[in-house]
Design an enzyme around this catalytic site. Structure first.
Site, PDB file in Angstrom:
ATOM      1  N   GLY A  93       0.827  -1.208   0.000  1.00 24.39           N
ATOM      2  CA  GLY A  93       0.000   0.000   0.000  1.00 24.39           C
ATOM      3  C   GLY A  93       0.860   1.257   0.000  1.00 24.39           C
ATOM      4  O   GLY A  93       0.664   2.157  -0.814  1.00 24.39           O
TER       5      GLY A  93
ATOM      6  N   PRO B 265      13.166 -16.537  -0.710  1.00 23.20           N
ATOM      7  CA  PRO B 265      11.703 -16.411  -0.771  1.00 23.20           C
ATOM      8  C   PRO B 265      11.254 -15.511  -1.928  1.00 23.20           C
ATOM      9  O   PRO B 265      10.257 -15.800  -2.597  1.00 23.20           O
ATOM     10  CB  PRO B 265      11.339 -15.786   0.577  1.00 23.20           C
ATOM     11  CG  PRO B 265      12.478 -16.108   1.484  1.00 23.20           C
ATOM     12  CD  PRO B 265      13.700 -16.174   0.608  1.00 23.20           C
TER      13      PRO B 265
ATOM     14  N   GLN C 189      12.870 -15.113  -4.741  1.00 25.29           N
ATOM     15  CA  GLN C 189      13.049 -15.879  -5.985  1.00 25.29           C
ATOM     16  C   GLN C 189      11.811 -16.744  -6.247  1.00 25.29           C
ATOM     17  O   GLN C 189      11.304 -16.805  -7.368  1.00 25.29           O
ATOM     18  CB  GLN C 189      14.278 -16.779  -5.881  1.00 25.29           C
ATOM     19  CG  GLN C 189      15.588 -16.011  -5.693  1.00 25.29           C
ATOM     20  CD  GLN C 189      16.769 -16.953  -5.499  1.00 25.29           C
ATOM     21  OE1 GLN C 189      16.790 -18.058  -6.035  1.00 25.29           O
ATOM     22  NE2 GLN C 189      17.763 -16.516  -4.743  1.00 25.29           N
TER      23      GLN C 189
ATOM     24  N   LYS D  11      21.766 -10.636  -7.408  1.00 22.64           N
ATOM     25  CA  LYS D  11      21.255 -12.011  -7.309  1.00 22.64           C
ATOM     26  C   LYS D  11      19.759 -12.053  -7.674  1.00 22.64           C
ATOM     27  O   LYS D  11      19.321 -12.880  -8.481  1.00 22.64           O
ATOM     28  CB  LYS D  11      21.484 -12.493  -5.874  1.00 22.64           C
ATOM     29  CG  LYS D  11      20.939 -13.861  -5.554  1.00 22.64           C
ATOM     30  CD  LYS D  11      22.003 -14.896  -5.818  1.00 22.64           C
ATOM     31  CE  LYS D  11      21.601 -16.279  -5.381  1.00 22.64           C
ATOM     32  NZ  LYS D  11      22.321 -16.749  -4.221  1.00 22.64           N
TER      33      LYS D  11
ATOM     34  N   GLY E  38     -16.460   4.086  17.236  1.00 26.15           N
ATOM     35  CA  GLY E  38     -16.595   2.744  17.766  1.00 26.15           C
ATOM     36  C   GLY E  38     -18.038   2.296  17.723  1.00 26.15           C
ATOM     37  O   GLY E  38     -18.937   3.082  17.405  1.00 26.15           O
TER      38      GLY E  38
ATOM     39  N   CYS F  23     -17.121  10.890  16.263  1.00 27.64           N
ATOM     40  CA  CYS F  23     -18.301  10.058  16.055  1.00 27.64           C
ATOM     41  C   CYS F  23     -18.783   9.463  17.382  1.00 27.64           C
ATOM     42  O   CYS F  23     -19.441  10.151  18.159  1.00 27.64           O
ATOM     43  CB  CYS F  23     -18.036   9.010  14.986  1.00 27.64           C
ATOM     44  SG  CYS F  23     -19.558   8.413  14.233  1.00 27.64           S
TER      45      CYS F  23
ATOM     46  N   GLY G 123     -17.182   9.116  19.946  1.00 26.89           N
ATOM     47  CA  GLY G 123     -16.603   9.995  20.968  1.00 26.89           C
ATOM     48  C   GLY G 123     -17.455  11.225  21.210  1.00 26.89           C
ATOM     49  O   GLY G 123     -17.496  11.766  22.324  1.00 26.89           O
ATOM     50  N   MET G 124     -18.157  11.702  20.180  1.00 22.55           N
ATOM     51  CA  MET G 124     -19.070  12.834  20.343  1.00 22.55           C
ATOM     52  C   MET G 124     -20.329  12.370  21.052  1.00 22.55           C
ATOM     53  O   MET G 124     -20.853  13.027  21.953  1.00 22.55           O
ATOM     54  CB  MET G 124     -19.424  13.424  18.978  1.00 22.55           C
ATOM     55  CG  MET G 124     -20.380  14.589  19.044  1.00 22.55           C
ATOM     56  SD  MET G 124     -21.993  14.175  18.326  1.00 22.55           S
ATOM     57  CE  MET G 124     -22.575  15.772  17.800  1.00 22.55           C
TER      58      MET G 124
ATOM     59  N   HIS H 155     -16.408  11.937  10.741  1.00 25.61           N
ATOM     60  CA  HIS H 155     -15.024  11.478  10.976  1.00 25.61           C
ATOM     61  C   HIS H 155     -14.047  12.424  10.276  1.00 25.61           C
ATOM     62  O   HIS H 155     -13.672  12.188   9.122  1.00 25.61           O
ATOM     63  CB  HIS H 155     -14.840  10.068  10.406  1.00 25.61           C
ATOM     64  CG  HIS H 155     -15.516   8.998  11.204  1.00 25.61           C
ATOM     65  ND1 HIS H 155     -14.950   8.427  12.319  1.00 25.61           N
ATOM     66  CD2 HIS H 155     -16.722   8.410  11.058  1.00 25.61           C
ATOM     67  CE1 HIS H 155     -15.759   7.519  12.827  1.00 25.61           C
ATOM     68  NE2 HIS H 155     -16.855   7.488  12.078  1.00 25.61           N
TER      69      HIS H 155
ATOM     70  N   GLU I   9     -10.982  12.715  10.592  1.00 25.97           N
ATOM     71  CA  GLU I   9      -9.695  12.073  10.289  1.00 25.97           C
ATOM     72  C   GLU I   9      -9.636  11.547   8.858  1.00 25.97           C
ATOM     73  O   GLU I   9      -8.559  11.404   8.284  1.00 25.97           O
ATOM     74  CB  GLU I   9      -9.403  10.948  11.299  1.00 25.97           C
ATOM     75  CG  GLU I   9     -10.271   9.686  11.194  1.00 25.97           C
ATOM     76  CD  GLU I   9     -11.583   9.746  11.963  1.00 25.97           C
ATOM     77  OE1 GLU I   9     -12.033  10.868  12.297  1.00 25.97           O
ATOM     78  OE2 GLU I   9     -12.172   8.674  12.227  1.00 25.97           O
TER      79      GLU I   9
END
Ligand code: GLN
Length: 579
Positions: free
Chosen positions: A18, A191, A193, A224, A361, A388, A390-391, A519, A521
């Site tokens: 990612g 691994p 390879q 290699k 949550g 969210c 939390g509010m 949200h 964030e």
């Protein structure tokens, strides 16, 4: 016509595909190209909305309400772009489209087959995203690992596209190069390879191989890997050791002129690189010295092998972005909400932190602990930021303590409470009639109007905003007037004035006690930190114990007095700051 870069992982999952994909996007964007990114999840889940965060990390939400993998958040953050449902697909969503088309006679009566119809649908989706974004380069990250059963059909899509457009497709293998020696110095290429050969067995040849290792790959190892894995030059093997910050990875790639290499392979005429702002942001993250201590009160602590950070990745990144902006070094501590239930006196430990975040949550677990946290922060002038849930929790706490409704609650936890200050709205209830839970929450971007003179209006510098949502419950309109009369300010409201989007206490009552139903964030970007995270960190920084502000220290030791109409039962505690 666009060029395509496919990124697939080797040896283990969680190898960093990612961040690698997002960083490649960044360095190509810095060369003046239009870039978009697509994530393919090999799960049968139609989207990420029904997955527990401890299984799969945070569910990221796009403007259009798509519930998706957290890597979509990385792409949005790195590319500073709003992506859409076209940029995300899962095995489940691909099959669903193919089956729906078949049911609607979309295949003209012919036999629909796994190959080629599934890979062709994958290609169709990739090209739809390309068209919509008018991208010069489309980066497609294929989840899972080369060699596993789950992503074979996606790799088959790469094979088909490469046959059709050989000059336009680049395949990148991001593979683990492990070490078992002390200090991680003896790197093992075997691994990788095997991973490259597994791709060969599927008719694919990697064009570039990124070696993810604890330390940088030396020349010998790169030679290699190139020799065994069919690459023309060791320069096609890119060393990708761990970086101090994920945002630094793009800069590390440019140190070995990776964008030149990719552009040359795809036959694109390069422009000069501009990564100035990015570089400054990385320097601010790495070099800011003043530490502010942030406690995040969560509950996803139960999976031994799981990285807790993944459940709250956007919150962490948003804190980092804001920290870089105001040049402080946020130090995050995870606080388990349930600990405050087992031993209520533990809330006193909160005095050690300069600010507390209660993130999103669901459900009952830890909720009383979170309510105790909100109360402690409110009473002791500790900056509190509720996202969210939390509010909603801050609202429940306020109703219990200031209005004296001891049983106040969200109906998500106590459906029988006499004071359902947080409740499910009739529109949301309708969604649940069929008991089909997928994508039934209030999802995606919704506008809100802000109240003049409030903290939130000051932070944004505007009165109209749009933010992303993912919830079922809302502040119950029945109780708004009483809550407001008791001093809670609903400073952000939906345009139809029915839904409360932001709740806060005025600045003269508290340095920062604010919660958002959305949200924030999810929209923070490294070069455009979210205004509320910046405002929160400013309050945190101003009241941080590190500064010699005696008034604040004293205020925190003595809980502020409560408005008259309360019916306080609990004994107040005094706090000593342990330095
Ligand atoms: N559980 C709450 C709701 O559904 C909050 C959701 C969240 O925090 N994302 O309304």
């Amino acid at each position: 016509m666009a060029k395509y870069i496919f990124v697939v992982g080797g040896v283990i999952s969680g190898v960093g595909k990612g961040i690698t994909s997002a960083s490649i996007g960044k360095i190509l964007q810095a060369r003046g190209l239009r870039v978009t990114a697509i994530k393919i999840d090999p799960y049968v889940n139609v989207d990420a909305g029904t997955m527990n965060p401890t299984e799969h990390g945070e569910t990221f939400v796009l403007d259009d309400g798509t519930e998706c993998d957290q890597d979509m958040g990385n792409y949005e953050r790195f590319l500073d772009q709003d992506l859409s449902r076209d940029n995300y697909m899962t095995t489940g969503s691909i099959y669903l489209s193919v089956i729906n088309r078949e049911r609607n006679l979309g295949y003209n009566g012919r036999c629909v087959e796994v190959v080629p119809d599934i890979p062709l649908e994958v290609i169709r989706r990739i090209q739809a995203a390309e068209k919509k974004s008018r991208a010069d380069v489309v980066i497609v990250e294929i989840g899972g690992t080369a060699g596993e059963y789950q992503n074979i059909l996606f790799l088959e899509a790469v094979r088909i596209l490469k046959i059709k457009r050989p000059k336009d497709v680049l395949l990148i293998l991001v593979s683990l190069v492990p070490s078992l020696t002390a200090g991680g110095t003896e790197l093992k290429t075997k691994p990788t390879q095997y991973a490259a050969r597994t791709l060969n067995a599927g008719g694919l040849q990697a064009d570039l191989i990124f070696g993810r290792a604890p330390i940088a790959l030396d020349e010998k190892r790169r030679e290699k890997i190139a020799f065994v894995c069919g690459l023309a030059s060791k320069d096609d093997v890119i060393s990708a050791p761990n970086a101090r910050s994920v945002y630094e990875v793009a800069l590390n790639f440019e140190k070995v002129k990776l964008s030149d290499r990719i552009l040359h392979k795809l036959d694109i005429k390069p422009k000069a690189t501009d990564l100035r702002e990015w570089r400054q942001m990385v320097a601010a993250i790495n070099d800011s010295e003043k530490v502010v201590k942030i406690g995040i009160v969560g509950k996803y602590f139960d999976s031994g092998s799981f990285m807790l950070e993944d459940s709250y990745i956007s919150v962490i990144e948003a804190i980092k972005h804001a920290g870089a902006k105001i040049k402080v070094k946020p130090e995050i501590t995870w606080l388990n909400a349930e600990e405050f239930e087992k031993d209520p006196r533990r809330v006193r430990d909160l005095a050690r932190y300069d600010g507390i975040i209660v993130p999103g949550g669901f459900g009952k677990r830890g909720v009383e602990g979170k309510i105790r946290v909100a109360r402690y922060c409110r009473e002791h002038q500790i900056p509190y930021f509720g996202l969210c849930y939390g509010m909603q929790i801050a609202t429940v706490e306020y109703a219990r303590d200031i209005l004296g409704w001891q049983d106040a609650h969200t109906t998500e936890v106590d459906p029988k409470t006499k004071h359902p200050v947080i409740d499910i709205m009739p529109e949301q209830k309708k969604n649940l009639v069929n008991k089909d839970y997928g994508a039934t929450m209030r999802l995606g971007a919704y506008p809100a109007q802000l109240k003049k003179g409030t903290i939130v209006a000051h932070a944004y510098g505007t009165l109209s905003i749009s933010e992303r949502h993912r919830h079922r419950y809302e502040v119950n309109p029945e109780f708004i007037a009483q809550l407001e009369k008791a001093g809670l300010v609903f400073s952000g409201i939906s345009p139809n004035r029915k839904l409360m989007e932001v709740a806060e206490l005025p600045r003269d009552k508290h340095p920062f006690f604010l919660g958002t139903q959305f949200h924030p964030e999810l929209k923070s970007r490294p070069l455009r930190p979210h205004p509320l995270f910046v405002e929160f960190l400013r309050a945190v920084n101003n009241t941080a114990y590190g500064e010699e502000d005696q008034k604040v220290k004293i205020a925190r030791k003595q809980p502020v007095s409560k408005p008259k109409n309360g019916s306080k039962k609990e004994a107040r505690t005094t706090v000593k700051k342990s330095k």
